[in-house]
Design a protein around this motif. Structure first.
Motif, PDB file in Angstrom:
ATOM      1  N   TYR A 111       0.813  -1.213   0.000  1.00  0.00           N
ATOM      2  CA  TYR A 111       0.000   0.000   0.000  1.00  0.00           C
ATOM      3  C   TYR A 111       0.858   1.279   0.000  1.00  0.00           C
ATOM      4  O   TYR A 111       0.316   2.377   0.063  1.00  0.00           O
ATOM      5  CB  TYR A 111      -0.915   0.025   1.226  1.00  0.00           C
ATOM      6  CG  TYR A 111      -1.792  -1.205   1.335  1.00  0.00           C
ATOM      7  CD1 TYR A 111      -2.822  -1.425   0.424  1.00  0.00           C
ATOM      8  CD2 TYR A 111      -1.580  -2.157   2.333  1.00  0.00           C
ATOM      9  CE1 TYR A 111      -3.629  -2.559   0.505  1.00  0.00           C
ATOM     10  CE2 TYR A 111      -2.378  -3.287   2.420  1.00  0.00           C
ATOM     11  CZ  TYR A 111      -3.388  -3.481   1.510  1.00  0.00           C
ATOM     12  OH  TYR A 111      -4.184  -4.607   1.588  1.00  0.00           O
ATOM     13  N   SER A 112       2.183   1.127  -0.066  1.00  0.00           N
ATOM     14  CA  SER A 112       3.090   2.281   0.032  1.00  0.00           C
ATOM     15  C   SER A 112       2.909   3.322  -1.069  1.00  0.00           C
ATOM     16  O   SER A 112       3.170   4.512  -0.824  1.00  0.00           O
ATOM     17  CB  SER A 112       4.544   1.804   0.073  1.00  0.00           C
ATOM     18  OG  SER A 112       4.852   1.029  -1.070  1.00  0.00           O
ATOM     19  N   PRO A 113       2.473   2.963  -2.299  1.00  0.00           N
ATOM     20  CA  PRO A 113       2.266   4.020  -3.310  1.00  0.00           C
ATOM     21  C   PRO A 113       1.226   5.071  -2.900  1.00  0.00           C
ATOM     22  O   PRO A 113       1.281   6.207  -3.385  1.00  0.00           O
ATOM     23  CB  PRO A 113       1.787   3.237  -4.540  1.00  0.00           C
ATOM     24  CG  PRO A 113       2.400   1.878  -4.383  1.00  0.00           C
ATOM     25  CD  PRO A 113       2.349   1.625  -2.903  1.00  0.00           C
ATOM     26  N   ILE A 114       0.301   4.704  -1.999  1.00  0.00           N
ATOM     27  CA  ILE A 114      -0.744   5.660  -1.586  1.00  0.00           C
ATOM     28  C   ILE A 114      -0.135   6.844  -0.834  1.00  0.00           C
ATOM     29  O   ILE A 114      -0.348   8.000  -1.219  1.00  0.00           O
ATOM     30  CB  ILE A 114      -1.838   4.960  -0.746  1.00  0.00           C
ATOM     31  CG1 ILE A 114      -2.547   3.893  -1.595  1.00  0.00           C
ATOM     32  CG2 ILE A 114      -2.843   5.974  -0.213  1.00  0.00           C
ATOM     33  CD1 ILE A 114      -3.507   3.017  -0.812  1.00  0.00           C
ATOM     34  N   GLY A 142       6.151   6.586   2.918  1.00  0.00           N
ATOM     35  CA  GLY A 142       5.760   5.756   1.782  1.00  0.00           C
ATOM     36  C   GLY A 142       6.965   5.187   1.059  1.00  0.00           C
ATOM     37  O   GLY A 142       7.002   3.998   0.714  1.00  0.00           O
ATOM     38  N   ILE A 143       7.982   6.029   0.832  1.00  0.00           N
ATOM     39  CA  ILE A 143       9.204   5.577   0.152  1.00  0.00           C
ATOM     40  C   ILE A 143       9.913   4.515   0.983  1.00  0.00           C
ATOM     41  O   ILE A 143      10.450   3.533   0.456  1.00  0.00           O
ATOM     42  CB  ILE A 143      10.137   6.777  -0.129  1.00  0.00           C
ATOM     43  CG1 ILE A 143       9.495   7.716  -1.149  1.00  0.00           C
ATOM     44  CG2 ILE A 143      11.493   6.298  -0.642  1.00  0.00           C
ATOM     45  CD1 ILE A 143      10.261   9.018  -1.369  1.00  0.00           C
ATOM     46  N   LEU A 144       9.920   4.717   2.305  1.00  0.00           N
ATOM     47  CA  LEU A 144      10.551   3.753   3.214  1.00  0.00           C
ATOM     48  C   LEU A 144       9.947   2.358   3.026  1.00  0.00           C
ATOM     49  O   LEU A 144      10.669   1.367   2.837  1.00  0.00           O
ATOM     50  CB  LEU A 144      10.374   4.241   4.649  1.00  0.00           C
ATOM     51  CG  LEU A 144      11.054   3.493   5.798  1.00  0.00           C
ATOM     52  CD1 LEU A 144      11.278   4.452   6.964  1.00  0.00           C
ATOM     53  CD2 LEU A 144      10.214   2.326   6.292  1.00  0.00           C
ATOM     54  N   PHE A 145       8.615   2.287   3.058  1.00  0.00           N
ATOM     55  CA  PHE A 145       7.951   0.981   2.930  1.00  0.00           C
ATOM     56  C   PHE A 145       8.009   0.448   1.498  1.00  0.00           C
ATOM     57  O   PHE A 145       8.033  -0.762   1.288  1.00  0.00           O
ATOM     58  CB  PHE A 145       6.507   1.071   3.424  1.00  0.00           C
ATOM     59  CG  PHE A 145       6.405   1.149   4.913  1.00  0.00           C
ATOM     60  CD1 PHE A 145       6.666   0.034   5.694  1.00  0.00           C
ATOM     61  CD2 PHE A 145       6.100   2.340   5.555  1.00  0.00           C
ATOM     62  CE1 PHE A 145       6.609   0.092   7.073  1.00  0.00           C
ATOM     63  CE2 PHE A 145       6.039   2.412   6.929  1.00  0.00           C
ATOM     64  CZ  PHE A 145       6.293   1.288   7.701  1.00  0.00           C
TER      65      PHE A 145
END
Length: 325
Positions: A111-114, A142-145
Protein backbone atom coordinates in the motif's frame (compact mmCIF):
# COMPACT_ATOMS: atom_id res chain seq x y z
CA UNK A 1 24.20 -15.36 -13.23
CA UNK A 2 22.02 -12.73 -14.88
CA UNK A 3 19.21 -13.40 -12.40
CA UNK A 4 21.59 -12.95 -9.45
CA UNK A 5 22.73 -9.56 -10.72
CA UNK A 6 19.12 -8.53 -11.25
CA UNK A 7 18.32 -9.51 -7.66
CA UNK A 8 21.37 -7.65 -6.34
CA UNK A 9 20.46 -4.49 -8.26
CA UNK A 10 16.85 -4.61 -7.05
CA UNK A 11 17.94 -5.16 -3.44
CA UNK A 12 20.41 -2.27 -3.68
CA UNK A 13 17.68 -0.11 -5.20
CA UNK A 14 15.23 -0.99 -2.41
CA UNK A 15 17.91 -0.45 0.24
CA UNK A 16 18.81 2.90 -1.33
CA UNK A 17 15.16 4.01 -1.17
CA UNK A 18 14.93 2.88 2.46
CA UNK A 19 18.10 4.75 3.51
CA UNK A 20 17.07 7.83 1.52
CA UNK A 21 13.70 7.83 3.29
CA UNK A 22 15.19 7.28 6.77
CA UNK A 23 17.69 10.13 6.32
CA UNK A 24 15.20 12.60 4.87
CA UNK A 25 12.44 11.58 7.30
CA UNK A 26 14.66 12.37 10.26
CA UNK A 27 15.83 15.70 8.78
CA UNK A 28 12.30 16.77 7.78
CA UNK A 29 10.87 15.96 11.20
CA UNK A 30 13.66 17.94 12.86
CA UNK A 31 12.81 20.90 10.59
CA UNK A 32 9.10 20.48 11.31
CA UNK A 33 9.62 20.36 15.05
CA UNK A 34 12.23 23.13 15.00
CA UNK A 35 13.83 23.55 18.42
CA UNK A 36 10.96 21.74 20.14
CA UNK A 37 12.82 18.41 20.18
CA UNK A 38 15.81 20.07 21.88
CA UNK A 39 13.52 21.81 24.38
CA UNK A 40 11.80 18.51 25.20
CA UNK A 41 15.17 16.91 25.82
CA UNK A 42 15.95 19.66 28.32
CA UNK A 43 12.54 19.90 30.00
CA UNK A 44 11.76 16.23 30.52
CA UNK A 45 15.10 14.81 31.62
CA UNK A 46 15.11 15.78 35.28
CA UNK A 47 15.66 12.16 36.37
CA UNK A 48 16.67 8.88 34.71
CA UNK A 49 13.08 7.64 34.25
CA UNK A 50 11.79 10.80 32.55
CA UNK A 51 14.98 10.93 30.46
CA UNK A 52 14.36 7.35 29.27
CA UNK A 53 10.73 8.17 28.44
CA UNK A 54 11.83 11.30 26.55
CA UNK A 55 14.37 9.26 24.57
CA UNK A 56 11.67 6.71 23.67
CA UNK A 57 9.16 9.34 22.51
CA UNK A 58 11.56 11.47 20.45
CA UNK A 59 13.22 8.44 18.82
CA UNK A 60 9.80 7.02 17.93
CA UNK A 61 8.87 10.38 16.33
CA UNK A 62 12.18 10.89 14.49
CA UNK A 63 12.56 7.17 13.68
CA UNK A 64 16.31 7.33 14.25
CA UNK A 65 18.12 6.48 17.46
CA UNK A 66 21.39 7.74 15.97
CA UNK A 67 19.85 11.17 15.25
CA UNK A 68 18.56 11.44 18.83
CA UNK A 69 21.83 10.28 20.41
CA UNK A 70 23.90 12.60 18.19
CA UNK A 71 21.56 15.47 19.10
CA UNK A 72 22.04 14.53 22.77
CA UNK A 73 25.83 14.53 22.38
CA UNK A 74 25.64 18.01 20.82
CA UNK A 75 23.50 19.27 23.73
CA UNK A 76 25.87 17.74 26.30
CA UNK A 77 28.79 19.34 24.49
CA UNK A 78 27.04 22.72 24.67
CA UNK A 79 26.30 22.29 28.39
CA UNK A 80 22.51 22.17 27.88
CA UNK A 81 22.36 18.61 29.24
CA UNK A 82 24.37 16.79 31.90
CA UNK A 83 26.02 13.40 31.37
CA UNK A 84 23.50 11.79 33.76
CA UNK A 85 20.58 13.15 31.70
CA UNK A 86 22.16 11.87 28.49
CA UNK A 87 22.44 8.33 29.88
CA UNK A 88 18.66 8.10 30.24
CA UNK A 89 18.06 9.50 26.75
CA UNK A 90 20.50 6.99 25.21
CA UNK A 91 18.71 4.08 26.89
CA UNK A 92 15.31 5.44 25.84
CA UNK A 93 16.51 5.84 22.24
CA UNK A 94 17.39 2.14 22.17
CA UNK A 95 13.77 1.31 23.03
CA UNK A 96 12.29 3.92 20.68
CA UNK A 97 14.11 2.52 17.64
CA UNK A 98 12.32 -0.84 18.05
CA UNK A 99 8.94 0.67 17.12
CA UNK A 100 10.10 0.87 13.50
CA UNK A 101 10.66 -2.92 13.61
CA UNK A 102 7.04 -3.40 14.61
CA UNK A 103 5.91 -1.24 11.68
CA UNK A 104 8.20 -3.06 9.25
CA UNK A 105 6.83 -6.42 10.42
CA UNK A 106 3.35 -5.32 9.29
CA UNK A 107 2.70 -6.32 5.70
CA UNK A 108 1.82 -2.83 4.44
CA UNK A 109 4.45 -2.43 1.72
CA UNK A 110 1.95 -3.10 -1.06
CA UNK A 111 0.00 0.00 0.00
CA UNK A 112 3.09 2.28 0.03
CA UNK A 113 2.27 4.02 -3.31
CA UNK A 114 -0.74 5.66 -1.59
CA UNK A 115 1.27 7.77 0.94
CA UNK A 116 3.89 8.39 -1.78
CA UNK A 117 1.25 9.87 -4.11
CA UNK A 118 -0.58 11.85 -1.40
CA UNK A 119 2.65 13.13 0.14
CA UNK A 120 4.00 14.19 -3.27
CA UNK A 121 0.79 16.02 -4.26
CA UNK A 122 0.45 17.95 -1.00
CA UNK A 123 4.17 18.77 -0.76
CA UNK A 124 4.17 20.19 -4.30
CA UNK A 125 0.90 22.12 -4.29
CA UNK A 126 0.41 23.22 -0.69
CA UNK A 127 1.11 26.90 -0.03
CA UNK A 128 1.54 26.30 3.69
CA UNK A 129 5.13 25.47 4.68
CA UNK A 130 3.93 23.41 7.66
CA UNK A 131 1.52 21.33 5.51
CA UNK A 132 4.21 20.90 2.86
CA UNK A 133 6.70 19.55 5.42
CA UNK A 134 4.06 17.27 6.96
CA UNK A 135 3.29 15.96 3.47
CA UNK A 136 7.00 15.26 2.97
CA UNK A 137 6.96 13.14 6.15
CA UNK A 138 4.08 11.10 4.66
CA UNK A 139 5.98 10.87 1.35
CA UNK A 140 9.17 9.58 3.02
CA UNK A 141 7.22 7.02 5.05
CA UNK A 142 5.76 5.76 1.78
CA UNK A 143 9.20 5.58 0.15
CA UNK A 144 10.55 3.75 3.21
CA UNK A 145 7.95 0.98 2.93
CA UNK A 146 8.21 0.89 -0.87
CA UNK A 147 11.96 0.29 -0.48
CA UNK A 148 11.25 -2.65 1.82
CA UNK A 149 8.57 -3.93 -0.59
CA UNK A 150 11.09 -3.76 -3.45
CA UNK A 151 13.64 -5.78 -1.46
CA UNK A 152 10.94 -8.26 -0.47
CA UNK A 153 10.02 -8.93 -4.10
CA UNK A 154 13.68 -8.99 -5.17
CA UNK A 155 14.74 -11.79 -2.80
CA UNK A 156 11.90 -14.18 -3.71
CA UNK A 157 14.01 -16.15 -6.27
CA UNK A 158 16.72 -16.75 -3.63
CA UNK A 159 14.51 -19.37 -1.98
CA UNK A 160 15.68 -21.75 -4.70
CA UNK A 161 19.36 -20.73 -4.64
CA UNK A 162 21.39 -23.37 -2.71
CA UNK A 163 24.45 -21.11 -2.23
CA UNK A 164 22.45 -18.33 -0.62
CA UNK A 165 20.47 -20.72 1.56
CA UNK A 166 23.71 -22.34 2.73
CA UNK A 167 25.14 -18.92 3.68
CA UNK A 168 21.97 -17.93 5.52
CA UNK A 169 22.05 -21.19 7.51
CA UNK A 170 25.48 -20.23 8.82
CA UNK A 171 23.96 -17.10 10.38
CA UNK A 172 22.10 -19.38 12.80
CA UNK A 173 25.39 -19.44 14.69
CA UNK A 174 24.89 -16.49 17.08
CA UNK A 175 28.50 -15.28 16.76
CA UNK A 176 28.44 -15.32 12.95
CA UNK A 177 25.00 -13.73 12.83
CA UNK A 178 26.01 -10.99 15.27
CA UNK A 179 29.22 -10.27 13.32
CA UNK A 180 27.25 -10.09 10.05
CA UNK A 181 24.69 -7.71 11.60
CA UNK A 182 27.41 -5.45 12.98
CA UNK A 183 29.26 -5.36 9.65
CA UNK A 184 26.15 -4.61 7.58
CA UNK A 185 25.07 -1.83 9.98
CA UNK A 186 28.59 -0.39 9.97
CA UNK A 187 28.49 -0.19 6.16
CA UNK A 188 24.96 1.17 5.67
CA UNK A 189 24.90 3.20 8.92
CA UNK A 190 21.34 2.22 9.87
CA UNK A 191 20.32 -0.45 12.35
CA UNK A 192 16.69 0.03 11.22
CA UNK A 193 17.70 -0.89 7.67
CA UNK A 194 19.55 -4.00 8.88
CA UNK A 195 16.60 -5.18 10.97
CA UNK A 196 14.29 -4.28 8.08
CA UNK A 197 16.29 -6.50 5.70
CA UNK A 198 16.23 -9.36 8.22
CA UNK A 199 12.45 -9.08 8.59
CA UNK A 200 12.13 -8.99 4.78
CA UNK A 201 14.23 -12.16 4.46
CA UNK A 202 12.19 -13.82 7.22
CA UNK A 203 8.93 -13.04 5.39
CA UNK A 204 10.24 -15.03 2.42
CA UNK A 205 11.46 -17.93 4.57
CA UNK A 206 15.14 -17.19 3.87
CA UNK A 207 16.26 -16.83 7.50
CA UNK A 208 15.04 -18.53 10.66
CA UNK A 209 14.31 -16.95 14.03
CA UNK A 210 17.75 -17.68 15.51
CA UNK A 211 19.57 -16.16 12.55
CA UNK A 212 17.28 -13.13 12.54
CA UNK A 213 17.81 -12.45 16.25
CA UNK A 214 21.60 -12.89 15.91
CA UNK A 215 21.80 -10.33 13.08
CA UNK A 216 19.55 -8.00 15.10
CA UNK A 217 22.00 -8.21 18.03
CA UNK A 218 24.86 -7.29 15.71
CA UNK A 219 22.97 -4.28 14.37
CA UNK A 220 22.92 -2.84 17.90
CA UNK A 221 26.73 -2.82 17.90
CA UNK A 222 27.12 -1.44 14.38
CA UNK A 223 24.94 1.57 15.15
CA UNK A 224 27.47 2.83 17.73
CA UNK A 225 29.94 3.92 15.03
CA UNK A 226 28.23 7.15 13.94
CA UNK A 227 27.52 8.23 17.53
CA UNK A 228 31.19 7.70 18.43
CA UNK A 229 32.18 9.76 15.38
CA UNK A 230 29.95 12.55 16.72
CA UNK A 231 32.12 12.75 19.87
CA UNK A 232 35.25 13.68 17.91
CA UNK A 233 36.49 17.12 19.02
CA UNK A 234 33.76 17.22 21.68
CA UNK A 235 34.40 17.84 25.36
CA UNK A 236 34.81 14.93 27.78
CA UNK A 237 31.20 15.03 28.98
CA UNK A 238 30.02 14.41 25.40
CA UNK A 239 32.67 11.72 24.91
CA UNK A 240 31.31 9.93 27.99
CA UNK A 241 27.85 9.88 26.39
CA UNK A 242 29.24 8.14 23.28
CA UNK A 243 31.24 5.69 25.40
CA UNK A 244 28.18 4.93 27.53
CA UNK A 245 26.17 4.12 24.37
CA UNK A 246 28.91 1.69 23.27
CA UNK A 247 29.21 0.15 26.76
CA UNK A 248 25.44 -0.25 27.09
CA UNK A 249 25.13 -1.99 23.71
CA UNK A 250 28.16 -4.27 24.18
CA UNK A 251 26.95 -5.34 27.64
CA UNK A 252 23.42 -6.04 26.36
CA UNK A 253 24.73 -8.00 23.35
CA UNK A 254 27.09 -10.06 25.55
CA UNK A 255 24.19 -10.97 27.82
CA UNK A 256 22.01 -11.77 24.80
CA UNK A 257 24.66 -14.13 23.39
CA UNK A 258 25.10 -15.74 26.80
CA UNK A 259 21.43 -16.73 27.03
CA UNK A 260 20.85 -17.00 23.25
CA UNK A 261 19.13 -20.44 23.13
CA UNK A 262 16.92 -19.56 26.12
CA UNK A 263 16.02 -16.22 24.55
CA UNK A 264 14.87 -17.88 21.32
CA UNK A 265 12.69 -20.27 23.36
CA UNK A 266 11.27 -17.33 25.31
CA UNK A 267 10.34 -15.44 22.11
CA UNK A 268 8.77 -18.60 20.66
CA UNK A 269 6.76 -19.02 23.88
CA UNK A 270 5.38 -15.50 24.15
CA UNK A 271 4.85 -14.97 20.41
CA UNK A 272 2.98 -18.27 20.02
CA UNK A 273 1.29 -18.31 16.59
CA UNK A 274 2.75 -14.99 15.38
CA UNK A 275 4.58 -14.85 12.05
CA UNK A 276 8.38 -15.12 12.06
CA UNK A 277 8.76 -11.46 11.06
CA UNK A 278 6.60 -10.45 14.04
CA UNK A 279 8.68 -12.68 16.31
CA UNK A 280 11.88 -10.93 15.19
CA UNK A 281 10.27 -7.52 15.78
CA UNK A 282 9.13 -8.68 19.24
CA UNK A 283 12.62 -10.00 19.99
CA UNK A 284 14.10 -6.60 19.05
CA UNK A 285 11.72 -4.67 21.31
CA UNK A 286 11.96 -7.03 24.30
CA UNK A 287 15.77 -7.24 24.05
CA UNK A 288 16.26 -3.47 24.13
CA UNK A 289 13.60 -2.87 26.80
CA UNK A 290 15.05 -5.63 29.01
CA UNK A 291 18.55 -4.17 28.59
CA UNK A 292 17.31 -0.79 29.83
CA UNK A 293 15.49 -2.33 32.83
CA UNK A 294 18.63 -4.24 33.83
CA UNK A 295 20.84 -1.14 33.48
CA UNK A 296 18.70 1.34 35.44
CA UNK A 297 19.90 0.23 38.93
CA UNK A 298 23.54 0.52 37.81
CA UNK A 299 23.31 4.02 36.28
CA UNK A 300 24.90 5.80 39.32
CA UNK A 301 27.71 3.21 39.44
CA UNK A 302 28.40 3.44 35.69
CA UNK A 303 28.35 7.23 35.92
CA UNK A 304 30.99 7.18 38.68
CA UNK A 305 33.11 4.68 36.73
CA UNK A 306 33.06 6.74 33.52
CA UNK A 307 33.70 9.94 35.49
CA UNK A 308 36.88 8.33 36.85
CA UNK A 309 37.97 6.85 33.51
CA UNK A 310 37.25 10.04 31.56
CA UNK A 311 37.96 12.74 34.11
CA UNK A 312 36.95 16.32 33.30
CA UNK A 313 39.13 17.77 36.04
CA UNK A 314 42.28 19.53 34.93
CA UNK A 315 45.40 18.34 36.77
CA UNK A 316 46.78 20.96 39.16
CA UNK A 317 50.27 22.21 38.22
CA UNK A 318 52.85 22.17 40.96
CA UNK A 319 55.30 25.10 40.95
CA UNK A 320 58.94 23.93 41.06
CA UNK A 321 60.60 24.86 44.29
CA UNK A 322 57.33 25.47 46.16
CA UNK A 323 57.46 24.00 49.65
CA UNK A 324 54.70 21.62 50.71
CA UNK A 325 52.74 22.56 53.78
Amino acid sequence: MGNIWEIVLMVLGGLGLFLFAIHNLSDTLKELLGDKAKKWLGYFTKNVFTAILTGVVITTILDSSSAVIIMTIVLVNSGALSFRQSMGIVMGANIGTTFSSQLIALDIGQYSPIPIFLGLVFSLFSKSEKISRTAKVVLYFGILFFGLYTMERAVEPLRDHPGFLSWMERLENPWRGTAAGALVTLVIQSSSATVGMVITLAKKGLINLGGGIAVMLGSELGTCSDTLLATIRSDKQAVKTGVFHLFFNISSIALGLLIFPLYIQFIELISASASIEQKIANAHMIFNAAGVLLFIPFVPLIEKLLNKLISTKKPSLKVVGQSET
